[in-house]
Design a protein around this motif. Structure first.
Motif, PDB file in Angstrom:
ATOM      1  N   PHE A  37      13.114 -19.012 -14.973  1.00 24.05           N
ATOM      2  CA  PHE A  37      11.705 -18.649 -15.123  1.00 24.05           C
ATOM      3  C   PHE A  37      11.183 -19.150 -16.465  1.00 24.05           C
ATOM      4  O   PHE A  37      10.036 -19.553 -16.572  1.00 24.05           O
ATOM      5  CB  PHE A  37      11.550 -17.136 -15.019  1.00 24.05           C
ATOM      6  CG  PHE A  37      10.132 -16.671 -14.989  1.00 24.05           C
ATOM      7  CD1 PHE A  37       9.339 -16.936 -13.888  1.00 24.05           C
ATOM      8  CD2 PHE A  37       9.589 -15.991 -16.053  1.00 24.05           C
ATOM      9  CE1 PHE A  37       8.016 -16.521 -13.849  1.00 24.05           C
ATOM     10  CE2 PHE A  37       8.273 -15.569 -16.028  1.00 24.05           C
ATOM     11  CZ  PHE A  37       7.487 -15.837 -14.917  1.00 24.05           C
ATOM     12  N   SER A  72      15.651 -14.828 -16.854  1.00 24.49           N
ATOM     13  CA  SER A  72      15.351 -14.687 -15.431  1.00 24.49           C
ATOM     14  C   SER A  72      15.581 -15.997 -14.689  1.00 24.49           C
ATOM     15  O   SER A  72      15.242 -17.070 -15.181  1.00 24.49           O
ATOM     16  CB  SER A  72      13.902 -14.240 -15.225  1.00 24.49           C
ATOM     17  OG  SER A  72      13.647 -13.030 -15.908  1.00 24.49           O
ATOM     18  N   TRP A  73      16.139 -15.865 -13.483  1.00 21.20           N
ATOM     19  CA  TRP A  73      16.277 -16.981 -12.545  1.00 21.20           C
ATOM     20  C   TRP A  73      15.580 -16.592 -11.246  1.00 21.20           C
ATOM     21  O   TRP A  73      15.712 -15.460 -10.778  1.00 21.20           O
ATOM     22  CB  TRP A  73      17.740 -17.293 -12.255  1.00 21.20           C
ATOM     23  CG  TRP A  73      18.511 -17.849 -13.412  1.00 21.20           C
ATOM     24  CD1 TRP A  73      18.754 -19.156 -13.690  1.00 21.20           C
ATOM     25  CD2 TRP A  73      19.200 -17.092 -14.436  1.00 21.20           C
ATOM     26  NE1 TRP A  73      19.528 -19.275 -14.824  1.00 21.20           N
ATOM     27  CE2 TRP A  73      19.831 -18.030 -15.298  1.00 21.20           C
ATOM     28  CE3 TRP A  73      19.349 -15.733 -14.694  1.00 21.20           C
ATOM     29  CZ2 TRP A  73      20.581 -17.633 -16.395  1.00 21.20           C
ATOM     30  CZ3 TRP A  73      20.084 -15.337 -15.779  1.00 21.20           C
ATOM     31  CH2 TRP A  73      20.692 -16.280 -16.628  1.00 21.20           C
ATOM     32  N   ARG A  74      14.856 -17.540 -10.650  1.00 26.12           N
ATOM     33  CA  ARG A  74      14.137 -17.271  -9.403  1.00 26.12           C
ATOM     34  C   ARG A  74      14.619 -18.215  -8.323  1.00 26.12           C
ATOM     35  O   ARG A  74      14.743 -19.421  -8.539  1.00 26.12           O
ATOM     36  CB  ARG A  74      12.630 -17.435  -9.611  1.00 26.12           C
ATOM     37  CG  ARG A  74      11.818 -17.222  -8.341  1.00 26.12           C
ATOM     38  CD  ARG A  74      10.328 -17.273  -8.627  1.00 26.12           C
ATOM     39  NE  ARG A  74       9.942 -18.536  -9.233  1.00 26.12           N
ATOM     40  CZ  ARG A  74       8.707 -18.800  -9.668  1.00 26.12           C
ATOM     41  NH1 ARG A  74       7.774 -17.874  -9.581  1.00 26.12           N
ATOM     42  NH2 ARG A  74       8.420 -19.968 -10.211  1.00 26.12           N
ATOM     43  N   ASN A  81      16.562  -8.592  -7.789  1.00 22.35           N
ATOM     44  CA  ASN A  81      15.351  -8.221  -7.041  1.00 22.35           C
ATOM     45  C   ASN A  81      14.661  -7.019  -7.679  1.00 22.35           C
ATOM     46  O   ASN A  81      14.229  -6.088  -6.971  1.00 22.35           O
ATOM     47  CB  ASN A  81      15.672  -7.950  -5.569  1.00 22.35           C
ATOM     48  CG  ASN A  81      16.050  -9.216  -4.832  1.00 22.35           C
ATOM     49  OD1 ASN A  81      15.621 -10.307  -5.208  1.00 22.35           O
ATOM     50  ND2 ASN A  81      16.875  -9.087  -3.811  1.00 22.35           N
ATOM     51  N   THR A 129      11.744 -14.450  -1.999  1.00 20.30           N
ATOM     52  CA  THR A 129      12.147 -14.770  -3.365  1.00 20.30           C
ATOM     53  C   THR A 129      13.209 -13.785  -3.832  1.00 20.30           C
ATOM     54  O   THR A 129      13.058 -12.579  -3.661  1.00 20.30           O
ATOM     55  CB  THR A 129      10.952 -14.711  -4.326  1.00 20.30           C
ATOM     56  OG1 THR A 129       9.933 -15.589  -3.848  1.00 20.30           O
ATOM     57  CG2 THR A 129      11.355 -15.143  -5.717  1.00 20.30           C
ATOM     58  N   TRP A 177      15.289 -12.623  -7.225  1.00 24.75           N
ATOM     59  CA  TRP A 177      15.297 -12.695  -8.696  1.00 24.75           C
ATOM     60  C   TRP A 177      16.622 -12.184  -9.236  1.00 24.75           C
ATOM     61  O   TRP A 177      17.150 -11.183  -8.779  1.00 24.75           O
ATOM     62  CB  TRP A 177      14.178 -11.828  -9.271  1.00 24.75           C
ATOM     63  CG  TRP A 177      12.809 -12.415  -9.146  1.00 24.75           C
ATOM     64  CD1 TRP A 177      11.944 -12.269  -8.102  1.00 24.75           C
ATOM     65  CD2 TRP A 177      12.134 -13.234 -10.103  1.00 24.75           C
ATOM     66  NE1 TRP A 177      10.780 -12.953  -8.351  1.00 24.75           N
ATOM     67  CE2 TRP A 177      10.856 -13.542  -9.573  1.00 24.75           C
ATOM     68  CE3 TRP A 177      12.478 -13.727 -11.367  1.00 24.75           C
ATOM     69  CZ2 TRP A 177       9.935 -14.327 -10.249  1.00 24.75           C
ATOM     70  CZ3 TRP A 177      11.555 -14.504 -12.046  1.00 24.75           C
ATOM     71  CH2 TRP A 177      10.304 -14.802 -11.492  1.00 24.75           C
ATOM     72  N   GLN A 235      17.969 -11.211 -13.105  1.00 20.12           N
ATOM     73  CA  GLN A 235      17.536 -11.053 -14.494  1.00 20.12           C
ATOM     74  C   GLN A 235      18.620 -10.330 -15.280  1.00 20.12           C
ATOM     75  O   GLN A 235      19.209  -9.359 -14.803  1.00 20.12           O
ATOM     76  CB  GLN A 235      16.219 -10.275 -14.551  1.00 20.12           C
ATOM     77  CG  GLN A 235      15.067 -11.012 -13.897  1.00 20.12           C
ATOM     78  CD  GLN A 235      13.828 -10.155 -13.784  1.00 20.12           C
ATOM     79  OE1 GLN A 235      13.881  -9.053 -13.266  1.00 20.12           O
ATOM     80  NE2 GLN A 235      12.712 -10.648 -14.273  1.00 20.12           N
ATOM     81  N   ARG A 280       8.129  -7.498 -12.847  1.00 13.03           N
ATOM     82  CA  ARG A 280       7.649  -7.692 -11.485  1.00 13.03           C
ATOM     83  C   ARG A 280       6.183  -8.097 -11.402  1.00 13.03           C
ATOM     84  O   ARG A 280       5.730  -8.530 -10.353  1.00 13.03           O
ATOM     85  CB  ARG A 280       7.858  -6.401 -10.684  1.00 13.03           C
ATOM     86  CG  ARG A 280       9.293  -5.896 -10.717  1.00 13.03           C
ATOM     87  CD  ARG A 280       9.457  -4.564 -10.020  1.00 13.03           C
ATOM     88  NE  ARG A 280       9.197  -4.667  -8.594  1.00 13.03           N
ATOM     89  CZ  ARG A 280       9.382  -3.674  -7.729  1.00 13.03           C
ATOM     90  NH1 ARG A 280       9.819  -2.506  -8.173  1.00 13.03           N
ATOM     91  NH2 ARG A 280       9.126  -3.842  -6.453  1.00 13.03           N
TER      92      ARG A 280
END
Length: 831
Positions: free
Chosen positions: A250, A299-301, A334, A369, A371, A373, A697
């Motif tokens: 992110f 963060s990775w998405r 998530n 999606t 997530w 983190q 979020r």
């Protein structure tokens, strides 16, 4: 002799503990080829030679050869395999003779033209025994989707699956869709270790376990965190490719890469087939662990298929610290807490020890999606409060015998096949382009008409500074396109009646200048993101007011002032600052409020210069009760409620009787409706007060106000700023520092020393418990403002009871009930 014996023991031990492979041979098939070839440092057999290789092909279809050059940008080393393929116009299956056990199956697809067949036009399903792997697959759409979602250049697709086979055989079946065909370039069938996946894994958001026995899996992502892409030749067990993680972050600047060339080993030899050691030699850690605000995560998405269960595998190896209790962090998946107080060294049992953790989570129908983190767990003490991660894998779990998913954005309608020919897609694109051109012409014509019309009204804004429009003009423009509820009034300018439905008086600019002595700097009583606030006198000096004047150079502007007027025109409460009126003349935007004689709450806690009279404990609790009443009214006083979004001590004002009133509604938003759980919006708020869940979020709820109010409660109790960089590192952030003491049940040690013990321990502890609950990581675990209000009123009752008992004890030496209550047990002799 002893040396030889020792060597034999070591060799025997290695043989005993080496992970057991499922019995059976591997299959490396080059489809459409009649010869063997070498690719990826391995030998591949053409499927025309299948009679000698323990697999058969039910229909030969068409052997296709690629005459063009191969661009294998996705997986360097597979180029030779993509020079051939096999096309099928009818259902066809590859049948492999294998023993029961666990297998990895990879399907390779590379598009090219062969005669009248263009693989970009194909559409087909694929299954393995009774497991549906792919449905309505189109290679062109798949490549486009992956390139868009991963921001990378992709020319081929490799689908990887893990399947448990309980029969003596594996059938991989290709079924073309109606009026289409199927194709395949290469197939891998590899036996996998029995212990590659755990049977029971941790369920995210709870302490429970869930089982994944006999569920097939598809590999969605496999990343070497903080390191380069690793070719399959680096993974000698299963020849897996490990991608770099940069395109999924992110914010790349949120973390830095670390590398350790020291000798790394697995926690146990059973892990040796899980990932190559090269994965554990690199990692990412938080970019700057000395930043003031410690609630921003790495963060990775990932874009995934909705309505499936997922296994998230995290690979860890501590590369920096050589003892436990040095690095603590939290893991979120998530937006739910997967792990707290995570110490890699302690879990691995040492530095440079490689291991992994598995987590299970469910994605609902509309969520595509996922997530991941990692953030600091600053409630734990240690020199390293940053996070660390070495590798990541994401697997989709089968659901009712199905792993297939249709890409939503490619589905046209129920009658047209979602993966039609390239000509159909080109035709659609041409139609869309034509429509866009027509719309553009309409917009240009409309814009020209609007321009001509606007020139006639230009005089009303001629006095406004560049780029700064009166609020009325702003409203008038908005009214042409946005219908408003009946209780919100659209402001017109000059040619329309004045605002009659808004509460408040419309001041002229000359009246405002007279009230503030032409905006005399000596009359300034405050500044903020909007501009300056002046003390003013109106009605011949009989009424004192606060005049807020917008400054176009400040961060807030039209939207914030519009919001403030709308909110305060509808809201009236004893604990909300009242709007007296407004002025919108000659480009000015000015709001006039009731004057709050005692200023902001913050100025009485630690203002500069220090306040003459320190607020007593009772006054502080009463102020908090008043502010809570105001916020509770905001949250419940209308159908959807209002979320303040900027709760802090500078926005809590005190009148001459020290009655608290909430102010500054420029960032406020209407709350979610009955069928909503949150309001999706960009993150806004103040440093130190911001709800971490809201930040992660970008979903705003009333519980975000509750979190900010919890920070205010600790600020009131401790009498210090929420962020103070001059303090030691572990004390900079008030919320984190106070929570540590509260969770040790020692909050009295950090109470504002100016209170001099003028409180009961029961009341103090109850006050701190409320603040602690407000600061829970997840909003669902925080109380409502109504509950906070009720608890604070109880705190006030406890304090009043303590005061009565203390005064009785001091005047008579006797207690009303005969025994010294705990609340009086700490009265000092010098009081």
């Amino acid at each position: 002799m002893k040396s030889l014996l020792l060597l034999l023991i070591v060799c025997f031990s290695f043989l005993v503990f080496i992970p057991r492979q499922t019995q059976g041979i591997q299959f490396l098939v080059s489809c459409g080829s009649n010869s063997t070839s070498y690719a990826d440092s391995r030998k591949w057999v053409g499927d025309d030679l299948s009679s000698n290789n323990n697999f058969t092909l039910s229909d030969l279809g068409i052997a296709a050869f690629n005459s063009t050059s191969v661009e294998d940008t996705g997986y360097t080393g597979f180029g030779p395999l993509y020079k051939s393929a096999r096309f099928f116009s009818t259902s066809t299956s590859y049948n492999f003779t294998v023993d029961p056990g666990n297998y990895c199956v990879r399907l390779h697809f590379y598009p090219f033209q062969f005669g009248n067949y263009n693989s970009n036009d194909s559409a087909f399903d694929v299954s393995a025994n009774d497991m549906k792997l792919i449905t309505k697959f189109n290679i062109s759409d798949e490549i486009s989707w992956k390139a868009e979602k991963t921001n990378s250049n992709i020319t081929s697709v490799v689908k990887e699956y893990y399947i448990n086979i309980d029969l003596n055989g594996l059938q991989i079946k290709f079924v073309p869709n109606l009026n289409s065909f199927a194709f395949i370039n290469a197939i891998e069938v590899l036996p996998t270790p029995d212990n590659l996946f755990n049977t029971n894994i941790t369920k995210v958001g709870s302490n429970g376990l869930t089982t994944i026995t006999d569920r097939a899996m598809e590999t969605m992502y496999r990343l070497n965190i903080g390191g380069p892409k690793l070719k399959s030749t680096s993974d000698q067990f299963l020849y897996r490719n490990w991608d770099s993680d940069e395109n999924f972050m992110f914010s790349v600047n949120a973390a830095t890469m670390v590398h350790n060339t020291s000798e790394i080993s697995y926690v146990t030899l059973n892990y040796s087939s899980v990932a190559p050691l090269l994965v554990y030699e690199t990692a990412r850690v938080m970019g700057n662990t000395d930043v003031v605000e410690k609630r921003f995560n790495v963060s990775w998405r990932f874009f995934v298929d909705p309505n499936f269960d997922y296994l998230i595998r995290l690979h860890f190896c501590e590369l920096i610290y050589d003892k436990p209790n040095q690095r603590f962090f939290k893991i979120y998946i998530n937006n739910k807490t997967a792990a707290e107080n995570y110490d890699v060294y302690e879990r691995a049992g040492g530095m440079n020890k490689a291991y992994f953790e598995d987590y299970f989570d469910i994605l609902p129908q509309q969520t595509d999606t996922l997530w991941l983190q990692l953030g600091p767990d600053s409630l734990m003490s240690g020199p390293g409060t940053d996070a660390l991660l070495n590798g990541l894998e994401i697997f989709k779990l089968s659901k009712n015998g199905n792993l297939a998913h249709v890409l939503d954005w490619t589905s046209l309608n129920g009658n047209i096949h979602p993966h039609g020919s390239a000509k159909k897609r080109l035709l659609i694109e041409e139609i869309c382009f034509a429509i866009a051109c027509v719309l553009a012409l309409i917009l240009i014509s409309g814009g020209y008409c609007w321009y001509i019309r606007g020139k006639k009204k230009s005089k009303m804004a001629e006095d406004a500074p560049p780029g700064w429009h009166p609020l009325a003009l702003h409203e008038a423009m908005k009214s042409t396109s946005n219908a408003r509820p009946s209780n919100q009034v659209v402001k017109k300018y000059v040619s329309t009646p004045s605002i009659n439905n808004r509460t408040g008086r419309k001041f002229t600019l000359s009246e405002i200048k007279a009230a503030t002595k032409n905006f005399d700097e000596l009359a300034v009583i405050g500044t903020g993101g909007f501009g300056k606030v002046y003390r003013g006198e109106i009605d011949g000096g009989s009424n004192i007011v606060a005049v807020k004047r917008a400054d176009p150079l400040c961060g807030q502007g039209l939207k914030e002032f519009e919001t403030e007027i709308e909110m305060l025109s509808k809201l009236r409460h004893r604990h909300l600052v009242s709007l007296i009126g407004y002025c919108e003349e000659k480009g000015e935007m000015i709001l006039v409020y009731e004057f709050m004689a005692n200023g902001t709450l913050r100025s009485h806690l630690y203002g500069s210069p220090p306040p003459a009279d320190v607020l007593t404990y009772k006054q502080r609790v009463e102020v908090c009760v008043g502010a809570a009443r105001g916020l509770h009214y905001l949250h419940t006083g209308s159908e959807v409620g209002i979320i303040h979004r900027d709760v802090k001590t500078t926005n809590i004002l005190l009148d001459e009787e020290f009655v608290a009133k909430m102010s500054d509604f420029g960032l406020s938003r209407a709350g979610p409706t009955l069928d909503q759980t949150h309001v999706s919006t960009a993150v806004k708020g103040s440093f130190g007060y911001l709800d971490p869940e809201y930040f992660r979020r970008q979903q705003l709820t009333q519980k975000s106000d509750v979190y900010s109010f919890g920070v205010v409660l600790f600020e009131v109790l401790c009498g210090r700023p929420v962020i103070d960089p001059s303090l030691p590192k572990d004390q900079i952030n008030l919320a984190e520092w106070a929570l540590r003491w509260q969770r040790q049940r020692s909050i009295e040690k950090i109470v504002d020393p100016r209170l001099k013990g003028d409180y009961s321990l029961e009341s103090l502890k109850k006050f701190a418990e409320i603040a602690e609950k407000c600061l829970m990581d997840e909003g669902k675990n925080r109380p409502s403002m109504g509950e906070v209000l009720w608890q604070l009123e109880y705190v006030l009752q406890l304090h009043d009871a303590y005061i009565r008992e203390r005064e009785s004890f001091r005047s008579t030496g006797e207690l009303p009930f005969g025994d010294v209550p705990h609340s009086l047990s700490h009265i000092r002799e010098d009081e």
